[in-house]
Design an enzyme around this catalytic site. Structure first.
Site, PDB file in Angstrom:
ATOM      1  N   GLY A  71       0.814  -1.214   0.000  1.00 47.12           N
ATOM      2  CA  GLY A  71       0.000   0.000   0.000  1.00 47.12           C
ATOM      3  C   GLY A  71       0.846   1.260   0.000  1.00 47.12           C
ATOM      4  O   GLY A  71       0.517   2.244  -0.680  1.00 47.12           O
ATOM      5  N   SER A 199      -4.004  -2.904  -0.300  1.00 49.38           N
ATOM      6  CA  SER A 199      -2.868  -3.651   0.237  1.00 49.38           C
ATOM      7  C   SER A 199      -3.334  -5.042   0.663  1.00 49.38           C
ATOM      8  O   SER A 199      -4.313  -5.178   1.395  1.00 49.38           O
ATOM      9  CB  SER A 199      -2.274  -2.903   1.428  1.00 49.38           C
ATOM     10  OG  SER A 199      -1.306  -3.715   2.063  1.00 49.38           O
ATOM     11  N   THR A 237      10.795  -7.995 -11.588  1.00 49.41           N
ATOM     12  CA  THR A 237      10.161  -9.298 -11.791  1.00 49.41           C
ATOM     13  C   THR A 237       8.969  -9.426 -10.858  1.00 49.41           C
ATOM     14  O   THR A 237       9.076  -9.176  -9.663  1.00 49.41           O
ATOM     15  CB  THR A 237      11.191 -10.417 -11.516  1.00 49.41           C
ATOM     16  OG1 THR A 237      12.306 -10.212 -12.388  1.00 49.41           O
ATOM     17  CG2 THR A 237      10.587 -11.792 -11.752  1.00 49.41           C
ATOM     18  N   CYS A 324       1.529   3.491  15.141  1.00 48.98           N
ATOM     19  CA  CYS A 324       2.190   3.454  13.837  1.00 48.98           C
ATOM     20  C   CYS A 324       3.567   4.074  13.883  1.00 48.98           C
ATOM     21  O   CYS A 324       4.396   3.848  13.027  1.00 48.98           O
ATOM     22  CB  CYS A 324       1.336   4.149  12.778  1.00 48.98           C
ATOM     23  SG  CYS A 324       0.017   3.090  12.228  1.00 48.98           S
TER      24      CYS A 324
HETATM   25  C1  PLP Z   1      -1.469  -0.142   6.218  1.00 47.39           C
HETATM   26  C2  PLP Z   1      -1.835   1.088   5.476  1.00 47.39           C
HETATM   27  C3  PLP Z   1      -1.032   1.575   4.432  1.00 47.39           C
HETATM   28  C4  PLP Z   1       0.277   0.939   4.078  1.00 47.39           C
HETATM   29  O1  PLP Z   1       0.132  -0.279   3.426  1.00 47.39           O
HETATM   30  P1  PLP Z   1       1.376  -1.299   3.399  1.00 47.39           P
HETATM   31  O2  PLP Z   1       0.942  -2.383   2.496  1.00 47.39           O
HETATM   32  O3  PLP Z   1       1.591  -1.743   4.810  1.00 47.39           O
HETATM   33  O4  PLP Z   1       2.553  -0.535   2.856  1.00 47.39           O
HETATM   34  C5  PLP Z   1      -1.449   2.694   3.751  1.00 47.39           C
HETATM   35  N1  PLP Z   1      -2.602   3.305   4.067  1.00 47.39           N
HETATM   36  C6  PLP Z   1      -3.398   2.877   5.054  1.00 47.39           C
HETATM   37  C7  PLP Z   1      -4.671   3.592   5.334  1.00 47.39           C
HETATM   38  C8  PLP Z   1      -3.043   1.765   5.798  1.00 47.39           C
HETATM   39  O5  PLP Z   1      -3.828   1.351   6.795  1.00 47.39           O
END
Ligand code: PLP
Length: 385
Positions: A71, A199, A237, A324
């Site tokens: 994400g 994500s 990849t 966080c």
């Molecule tokens: C967890 C989260 C992310 C980050 O995603 P990852 O896959 O852990 O890098 C971004 N935005 C929100 C709202 C999240 O909760």
């Protein structure tokens, strides 16, 4: 000891079906999707099917999905990629003050490069005002990024309305849907978005895999250059097992949502009601415009970190207002943005439920939490009951 996991906003366990779907692509089907021989073709086929499934679930087309390393990467690609691509059209960006750091930090980076960013405030319910948003638009606004639902307080923003205004004005609109994908029905057309982040590990898939929906016709400067993967927008990849796992997790979520989401919501409502029976507690963020699995409460006269440690001793995994950014003592920017004082923000607790939680879990937390709070308050110099 009982173990109760209530931190699904941080990550989720992988489902067995997801692991099973991924396994062949670690083992006998290990090929590079760019290779021409059978091993490669097998990987390519799996990748194509995963892309088609992912696109279908959010009402997008095959070529509108870019798989990423999660994400955070998808948010970075959407924001920096679009800002760099369209900088000749203007230098103004809009976001909210309660975004995830994977949106806020790219925005801050772009400010250093000469872009101007408006950080929209939220009200005491955690909501962005559509009117205030419309007033913030300028002739040189090129990109707006407002999250679908917040990861701390679970508040769901009026994305479709904001998107409609962007569409009318020809301004690109991105949303971080990491907290909603899997839990809510996502339709990129109905949400009026040009880009959308998901994500896998937040929806019972593997860590280190994500996807960015990019509407046809939107161009992005790639962040990672190399080979021509992902339509030349993300070199490297492909993580075939991870991508297969993400698609499988999304498919399972879509198929079960109608049953699972109301069940989680019912558990959440009972847990929330029980917690709010503890004196001097309050819910953070809107009660109605809220993710069905999220509880975020301030428990006055206690310290969130001590509460977490005490809950952990009882096998309960939860999160507080500064989870966080562990290591930092600053309270959450989200809780401050909805108007909490530093003290009250420090005493907050986030519980996020998931598909495996049960009534027994809720009972256990409601038995365990009140005595811990009472004990911590007895030790607090601020509290006199
Ligand atoms: C967890 C989260 C992310 C980050 O995603 P990852 O896959 O852990 O890098 C971004 N935005 C929100 C709202 C999240 O909760």
């Amino acid at each position: 000891m009982k173990a109760v996991y209530l931190d699904h906003a941080a990550t989720t366990p992988m489902r067995d079906e997801v692991i099973e779907a991924m396994m062949p692509y670690f083992k006998e089907k290990f090929g590079n999707a760019s290779s021409v021989y059978s091993f490669g073709r097998e990987a390519r086929k799996a990748l194509d099917e995963a892309r088609q499934a992912t696109a279908g679930i959010i009402n997008a087309d095959f070529n509108e999905i870019i798989f990423t390393g999660g994400g955070s990467e998808a948010n970075n690609l959407a924001i920096k990629g679009a800002a760099w691509e369209y900088r000749h059209k203007g230098k103004h960006l809009i976001t909210s003050s309660i975004e995830h750091h994977a949106v806020l930090h790219p925005m801050q980076q772009l400010e250093k490069e000469g872009f101007e960013v408006t950080y929209l405030p939220v009200d005491d319910q955690g909501l962005v005002s559509v009117e205030e948003f419309a007033n913030a638009l300028r002739g040189d606004t090129i990109l707006v990024s407002i999250m679908h639902a917040n990861n701390e307080i679970g508040v769901i923003q009026p994305i479709a309305q904001i998107g409609a205004i962007c569409k009318e004005r020809g301004i690109l609109f991105h949303t971080d849907a990491v907290q909603t994908a899997g839990l809510l029905d996502i339709d990129v057309k109905k949400l009026n978005v040009d880009m959308l982040t998901m994500s896998a590990h937040k929806l019972y898939g593997p860590k280190g895999v994500g996807a960015l929906y990019v509407r046809k016709g939107v161009r992005l400067v790639p962040l990672i250059q190399g080979g021509g993967h992902e339509n030349r927008r993300r070199a490297g990849t492909e993580n075939v097992p991870g991508i297969v796992g993400m698609a499988k997790a999304l498919e399972l979520a879509a198929a079960e949502r109608e049953v699972v989401t109301p069940r989680i919501q019912k558990l959440r409502d009972r847990l929330l009601e029980g917690i709010l029976n503890i004196p001097h507690t309050r819910l953070n963020g809107s009660r109605t415009e809220r993710l069905p699995n999220n509880i975020n409460v301030s428990i006055e006269f206690i310290e969130g970190e001590s509460l977490l440690l005490n809950l952990d001793l009882k096998g309960i995994a939860a999160s507080s207002g500064s989870a966080c950014t562990s290591g930092s003592l600053d309270p959450s920017h989200v809780l401050l943005a909805i108007g909490l004082s530093h003290e009250v923000a420090h005493g907050s607790l986030r519980l996020t439920l998931g598909r495996d939680n049960t009534d027994a879990d809720v009972d256990y937390v409601l038995e365990t939490l009140p005595p811990i709070v009472e004990r911590l308050r007895e030790m607090s110099p601020l509290f006199s009951s």
